[in-house]
Structures are given as C-alpha cells and as structure tokens.
Design an enzyme around this catalytic site. Structure first.
Site, PDB file in Angstrom:
ATOM      1  N   GLY A   1      31.950  54.032  44.332  1.00  0.00           N
ATOM      2  CA  GLY A   1      31.768  55.323  43.682  1.00  0.00           C
ATOM      3  C   GLY A   1      30.433  55.386  42.987  1.00  0.00           C
TER       4      GLY A   1
ATOM      5  N   GLY B   1      29.100  57.019  39.408  1.00  0.00           N
ATOM      6  CA  GLY B   1      29.373  57.777  38.197  1.00  0.00           C
ATOM      7  C   GLY B   1      28.085  58.323  37.642  1.00  0.00           C
ATOM      8  N   GLY B   2      28.181  59.030  36.541  1.00  0.00           N
ATOM      9  CA  GLY B   2      27.005  59.608  35.935  1.00  0.00           C
ATOM     10  C   GLY B   2      26.018  58.537  35.484  1.00  0.00           C
ATOM     11  N   PHE B   3      26.511  57.327  35.243  1.00  0.00           N
ATOM     12  CA  PHE B   3      25.630  56.298  34.707  1.00  0.00           C
ATOM     13  C   PHE B   3      25.210  55.273  35.741  1.00  0.00           C
ATOM     14  CE2 PHE B   3      27.923  57.991  31.125  1.00  0.00           C
ATOM     15  CZ  PHE B   3      26.873  58.282  30.269  1.00  0.00           C
ATOM     16  N   GLY B   4      25.589  55.485  36.969  1.00  0.00           N
ATOM     17  CA  GLY B   4      25.172  54.552  38.006  1.00  0.00           C
ATOM     18  C   GLY B   4      26.292  54.243  38.969  1.00  0.00           C
TER      19      GLY B   4
ATOM     20  N   ASP C   1      34.366  64.082  29.331  1.00  0.00           N
ATOM     21  CA  ASP C   1      34.326  64.236  30.782  1.00  0.00           C
ATOM     22  C   ASP C   1      35.660  63.793  31.363  1.00  0.00           C
ATOM     23  OD1 ASP C   1      33.276  65.008  33.141  1.00  0.00           O
ATOM     24  OD2 ASP C   1      32.105  63.203  33.479  1.00  0.00           O
TER      25      ASP C   1
END
Ligand code: NAG
Ligand code: NAG
Ligand code: NAG
Ligand code: NAG
Ligand code: NAG
Ligand code: NAG
Ligand code: NAG
Length: 677
Positions: A519, A521-524, A637
């Site tokens: 996956g 995510g917003g952070f990597g 979120d």
C-alpha cells in the site's frame, strides 16, 4: 362466376388476416409494418415498432422490452432520419433489403443496404431482441440488427469485429436522453496491437478496458463470475469479440453507452420495477485514459491519485507537484541497454497495448529473452494469467495508462531498468551500501543505549512531570480548519522499543521489492516483510522528505509505541538509517476494511454480527485515543482504508500517530493534500 371471385378474394383476405395474427414476429414482402402497429418476438420479450422519445414529435423505428413498465429502447433504425409524422412504414423488398419509407410518397428514409438471393424472405424479430433477415427455409441471416447496434449490447450480441466479413459492431451513444441521433461517445474493439475495448470521445480515447487476460479485461477486475450473466472473449483468425449471456433468461441485463460517456450495466429488478445499475466504465478517475501519462501509476487510494512508479521520477517535478501530470515520469537512472535488467511490478492494469507486439503461445522466459535483446523493448508480461501464465506482450513505447490495483487484482509486468536499480541483483555498490548501513545502525544503537541510560537516571533525579501544550499546525495553506491540538503528557519514556537494523528490514522485505508493496499511505509506501523467525511485519517507509531529527523521531515513536490498545495497530519497532526512517508494525493478514465493504463479493463475508463487532471495536479504539491514552490524538483521517483487520477480523485503527509525528515537517506536496475524512 362473379360470386366465386368474391369468395376467393374474401378467403384470401381471411387468410391474410389469419396469417398476420399467426406471424406477429415477422415482416414479409407482402406485410409491411406501418406506424401504430407492432411486431412482437415469439417469446413476448421484445417489441418492434415506431416510437417518439419524450418531448418529441419525431418518429423512430425501434426495438424495446415489451414486458417491463419502463420504456427501454435497445435499438433504433433511423436515428439520423426521423419521421415528423406517422407516414413511416417498414418494408422488406424482393431482393432482401429492409427499408423505411414514407408510405404516402414512397421516399426512402433509411435502408439496411442488404441483399439476398434466398427465396421467400422474412424479417423476424427474435426473442433475443435481434431483428434478422433470412430466407424462410435458411438458417443464415443476410442481415441482423445485432451487427448494427445503437447504444445497447444485449445478451448474445458480439461486441467486436469480424475480420472476414468486415462487420464492426460499435456502440454509439444517443445525443441526449431524448434524442437518439449520434452522440459524442463510441465504444469499440480496437485492433491496433492486441485487441482491447476503447471508449472514444470524438477521436480521443476516454477509457480503455485493457487486454483480455483469460479471466477478464486487465482494466475491469470487477468483471467476475456472477449469478446474473456469463461472459466470454473470443479471439481468432476470423473474429474478435466479447459477449455475455443471461443465466436466467427472465432476469434481463444489458450494457448501454449513455449520453454522458459512461458504459453502464443494468439488470431489471422485477420486484421494484427499476433498472439496477450494476457496474460502470469508467468507474472512477483512474479509469480515465492516461490520467498519469507515461510511467505514472494511478491509484484511487492515494491523494493525489497519480504517482510515478517505483524507481521513476516526474519528468517535470514542478508541474507534477501542481497536479499537472501531462509530462509523465522518467526513470531515475537512464537505461544502458546491454546491462539492463527487469523489475517486476504487481497489481497493475497493463499499459495500452495499441503499439505492443504479442505472441499468444510464447512462454514468459522466451518473452524476457526477446525483450532483453532489443534495446527499445521497455517491458514484457504474460497475456493469459490463468495457471502458470502464457503468451507474451512486448512494449516499445512509454507505458501509458497504468493503474495500480494491489491485492489480488491486477497483473505482473516486468519493466526494463538500469542494472544499478535492480535491488538484490548483487552489485558491489549495493553491498557496500548495505554494509555501511548496518555499521551505521550499530552505531546508532550504541548511541541510543547510552542516551537511554543517561536519560533514565536524570529522570529519576528530577521526578517531575512536564506538561506540554503543543499546538501544532499541519496544513498552513488550508488555514485554521485543519489545525490540530494535542496535549502531550511526557512522563517516563521507559519502554523498550526494538530498533531494527536496516539489513534485517532489507532482507525481510526482499530489498523493498515492488511485489512486497502492500500500500501507499500519505507518509510513504508500506511493504510486507517476513522476519527470520517467520514473523510477518508491515514496514512503513516514511517519506525521506521529513526533516525531523533522529532523536525527535525516536521520541515520537516511543510515545506512539506506548499507545497500546487491542483496537490500535501495534507498533513493534522502528528503524533509522541515514535519512530514512521506518516504522515496523504487526502485519494484518485480512487487509483493510475498505476491501470488504466496497466490494460486492467480499462484502458478503461480513455478516451483521461481524460488522457490529467491527463498529464497536473502532469506537473503543477512538475512545482510547481521545480520552484514555496518554497522548490525546485526533485521528483526522479515519476511513475504512485505515481500519485493518486481524486474523479474527478484529478491527485495528492504523496511522493514528503519524499525523502527529510529522506536523510541520511535510513536503509541499503533502501539505497541499486535502486532509481528513
Ligand atoms: C410524406 O409524404 C407526404 C406527401 O408527399 C408529405 O406531405 C410528408 O411531409 C412526408 N413525410 C415525411 C416525414 O417526409
Ligand atoms: C416533415 O418533413 C418533410 C420532409 O423532410 C417536410 O417537407 C415537412 O415540411 C415536414 N413537416 C413538418 C410538419 O415539419
Ligand atoms: C446504407 O447506405 C447509405 C448510402 O451509402 C448510407 O448512408 C446508410 O448509412 C447505410 N445504412 C446502413 C444501415 O448502414
Ligand atoms: C449458411 O451459410 C453457410 C456458408 O455460407 C452454408 O454452408 C450453409 O449451407 C448455409 N445454411 C443454410 C441452412 O443454408
Ligand atoms: C414479474 O413479476 C410478476 C408479478 O410479480 C410476474 O407475474 C412476472 O412473471 C414476473 N416477470 C418476470 C420476467 O419474472
Ligand atoms: C510464437 O511463439 C511460438 C513459441 O515460441 C513460436 O513457435 C511461434 O512461431 C511464434 N509466433 C509468432 C507469430 O511469432
Ligand atoms: C526492436 O524492436 C523494434 C520494434 O519491433 C524493431 O523495429 C527493431 O528493429 C528491433 N531491433 C532489433 C535490434 O531487433
């Protein structure tokens, strides 16, 4: 004598009346169909006749479902040449041509342009909705409406081309809901390269089904075995087509290209008396053709949806950051031909095959060999993914219209890459890097140990609580609505959080192999890994852009690790290596909640009791974050994609600490992101 003729003509009249009553599904040379009369298929499913769309006086010849209450036109003959009165008549000529004429003056407004040498011709409306012309004793059709569709594909209709006869069946949308004339959108089988369905908007591609992979189209993983219809794809020397058939003939299903440029599948619900919309194409933004351009990968779970594929970078970084993806991506390391290799990417919708080369029977090994020897070959893959896989695609251009599905959807593709990018392929440079990394890790571990013992001592001496109110602004550009407040209670950070060494992580994730990526995510990106002991982990590789210092990061991680609750994902360690920071979580085998609740098939696995348990668990986790934990955390979120499920389908909230860890330290790209759910 006169009486006899009269009787003869009377009986012939009687006969023809009887004949008409008996043969209501046919039009013969002697019995045209005039406006106001109808032809009904033998099973009573479809009806042929003249109709006017809503709010229109124009008269069209069309076919519609007879049994259902909502007038649903599936075929129109004279879509460009309507009658403005009721003078129209459908006639079959002696030479097998079906014509629409003005019955007052005989002017032809539409013609099937067919001819036949058969004797005693009939035009017949079949119960499939197909209007055919044939000799009364001959099973072959000289013309059929299924070869000249309007905007609707019915069961049994071939959507595609016949290479021998040249018949090309193209759906073309109505102009508007009430105007059957040709609209802007067409849906056709494109046969440049390997066949794929294309939806065109004028002359530009709007949607691409992707090539058939033996099970479904590469770009329509939703096309699966279902209780309503079966489907098939046929591709041989003579023809190429996709078609579907009803399992239960009484449950109607159709595909229609609507005037808004969406191909929709409907099935009729006899109980509620409405058409139920089952699937659409394009189904989302990522289905629109070439959204992320060359080597860009589209993923609806990301925001923004476009990112460069792993080991690629934006060609024009400035445009890319402002969500202008039109320049696409390029390799971080340019190719060098002879020494190049290939990297496997999984979960992919295969790129546009219009300029691809293919061989249906070639093995993947042979395919790789051929691609390797030609420097302009950019990628290869299997065609048929059933069993061990079969067939060979080669691409020679930039790869266009790729999207990332992940999970079990999508396919593998092998993309040409410079040797220095080939992760585990054992180059000296790589080994050196790993050695340095492990050395660094040992050093860091040592330093941390020292600082820990020192800090512990100091803390015991002081024994005072420090209260810190931190008001952290994350999204400057979004203003106060996205501000975040935390109360940090910073007491004894006495917790043993394992620091993993980078070689362990590299080994566990197979050098961050793209096939281990689960996956983004917003952070990597997040990778699945297996430790030597067999324990499964999820490694979140935090974006390198974070400017947070290593000590701050460590402190944050320790704080987060202290948040222990059965409904929160458990952090089991971290790894710091130069600029790179990673978080190691327990691995959740059952994926995230969104893979269940937004999927018809998977959704059935969750009965009400399980759903209730999941809701309850999420609420408990949230209560803990909001009230009972040391840190008060507002998730910001919380969405199905952030609820992971363990083996027993217990929900665990993920990503809860990261928003806090990275406030104020994000890149420009991330801060522009619309936050929250
Ligand atoms: C059909 O023919 C009649 C007589 O010539 C004419 O008045 C009428 O407008 C025609 N209708 C159409 C749709 O052409
Ligand atoms: C109908 O169409 C015919 C032929 O196109 C035209 O001559 C006639 O004027 C039209 N009638 C009306 C009422 O619009
Ligand atoms: C029949 O041929 C005419 C003239 O070539 C053409 O305009 C028309 O579209 C054709 N009709 C069909 C049903 O293909
Ligand atoms: C249908 O057409 C095929 C080939 O064109 C021919 O061989 C066959 O005899 C025809 N069928 C009938 C019933 O005439
Ligand atoms: C639809 O329902 C009606 C009444 O419930 C029934 O008579 C009819 O046969 C049904 N039609 C189909 C196509 O199942
Ligand atoms: C496809 O590959 C097979 C097996 O390698 C080979 O025998 C065949 O000739 C190839 N066909 C074409 C058209 O290249
Ligand atoms: C590589 O493939 C391209 C496209 O098929 C072809 O035009 C070119 O001649 C090939 N080059 C070599 C060296 O085989």
């Amino acid at each position: 004598m006169e009486g006899l003729t009269r009787i003869a003509s009377l009986s012939s009249l009687l006969f023809s009346v009887l004949f008409i009553c008996d043969a209501v599904d046919k039009i013969t040379v002697n019995t045209p169909l005039t406006d106001g009369n109808y032809v009904v298929s033998s099973g009573g499913t479809f009806e042929l006749g003249f109709f006017s769309p809503e709010n229109s006086i124009n008269r069209f010849l069309g076919i519609w479902y007879k049994q259902i209450s909502v007038r649903t036109i599936v075929w129109v003959a004279n879509r460009e040449t309507p009658f403005n009165d009721t003078s129209g008549a459908l006639k079959l000529t002696e030479n097998g041509n079906l014509v629409l004429v003005n019955s007052t003056n005989g002017v032809v407004l539409w013609s099937s342009n067919s001819t036949s040498v058969s004797m005693s011709l009939v035009a017949q409306l079949l119960d499939s909705g197909n209007l055919v012309i044939r000799g009364s004793s001959d099973g072959n059709y000289t013309w059929q409406s299924f070869d000249h569709p309007t905007d609707t594909a019915l069961p049994g209709m071939k959507m595609g081309k016949n290479f021998v006869t040249g018949v090309d069946r193209i759906l073309c949308s109505w102009k508007t809901k009430n105007d059957p004339s040709r609209g802007d959108f067409t849906y056709l089988m494109d046969t440049h390269g390997y066949p794929q369905h294309m939806m065109m908007s004028g002359s530009s591609v709007r949607f691409r089904s992707g090539p058939w992979n033996g099970l479904s189209f590469s770009g329509s993983p939703g096309l699966k075995k279902n209780p309503i219809y079966t489907f098939q794809f046929v591709f041989n020397q003579q023809e190429v087509y996709y078609s579907f058939d009803l399992i239960n003939p009484y449950i109607y299903s159709r595909l229609v290209l609507d005037p808004d440029g969406v191909l929709r599948r409907f099935s009729w619900n006899n109980r509620t008396q409405v058409w139920t919309n089952l699937v659409n194409a394009p189904a989302d933004n990522c289905a629109l053709y070439g959204q992320c351009h060359g080597y860009g990968s589209c993923d609806t779970n990301n925001s923004p949806i476009c990112s460069c594929m792993d080991k690629f970078k934006p060609k024009d970084p400035k445009d890319w950051l402002s969500a202008d993806w039109s320049n696409g991506c390029v390799r971080k390391t340019p190719l060098n031909c002879k020494s190049d290799g290939f990297i496997k990417y999984s979960g992919i919708k295969l790129p546009d095959t219009r300029n691809s080369w293919y061989n249906l029977s070639m093995s993947l090994e042979k395919c790789r060999e051929i691609c390797m020897t030609n420097c302009s070959c950019m990628a290869y893959s299997n065609i048929d993914i059933r069993g061990k896989g079969n067939g060979c695609f080669l691409w020679f251009d930039d790869l266009m219209d790729i999207r990332y599905y992940g999970g079990n959807d999508g396919q593998d593709i092998y993309i040409r890459m410079a040797s220095s990018e080939l992760g585990s392929s054992g180059l000296k440079k790589k080994i050196l890097r790993v050695c340095l990394a492990s050395l660094g890790a040992v050093l860091i571990l040592f330093l941390i140990l020292i600082s820990f013992t020192w800090k512990k001592k100091k803390d015991r001496e002081k024994r005072q609580k420090v209260q810190q109110q931190q008001q952290l602004t994350r999204e400057g550009s979004l203003g106060s609505s996205s501000r975040q407040f935390y109360t940090v209670e910073n007491d004894n950070p006495d917790i043993d959080l394992p620091l993993f060494d980078v070689t362990t992580i590299l080994k566990a994730t197979n050098y961050f192999s793209p096939s281990n990526k689960i996956g983004e995510g917003g952070f990597g990106p997040v990778y699945k890994g297996v430790l030597k002991e067999g324990k499964e982990i999820a490694v979140k590789r935090l974006s390198k852009y974070s400017t947070q210092g290593n000590d701050e990061f460590k402190n944050e991680v320790i704080l987060i690790a202290k948040l222990q609750h059965r409904n929160l994902v458990n952090l089991i360690g971290c790894c710091i290596h130069e600029e790179e920071k990673m978080l190691i979580y327990e691995f959740m085998p059952n994926n995230s909640l969104d893979t269940y609740i937004f999927d018809k098939d998977q959704g059935r696995l969750l009965d009400w009791q399980k759903r209730f348990r999941i809701i309850n668990g999420i609420a408990r986790g949230l209560l803990y974050l909001h009230q009972d934990s040391r840190l008060r955390i507002i998730h910001r979120d919380l969405k199905a994609g952030n609820i992971l499920l363990d083996v027993d389908m217990n929900p665990k909230i993920s990503d809860f600490g990261m928003a806090r860890s990275f406030v104020g330290n994000e890149t420009e790209a991330n801060t522009r992101r619309v936050v929250g759910t």
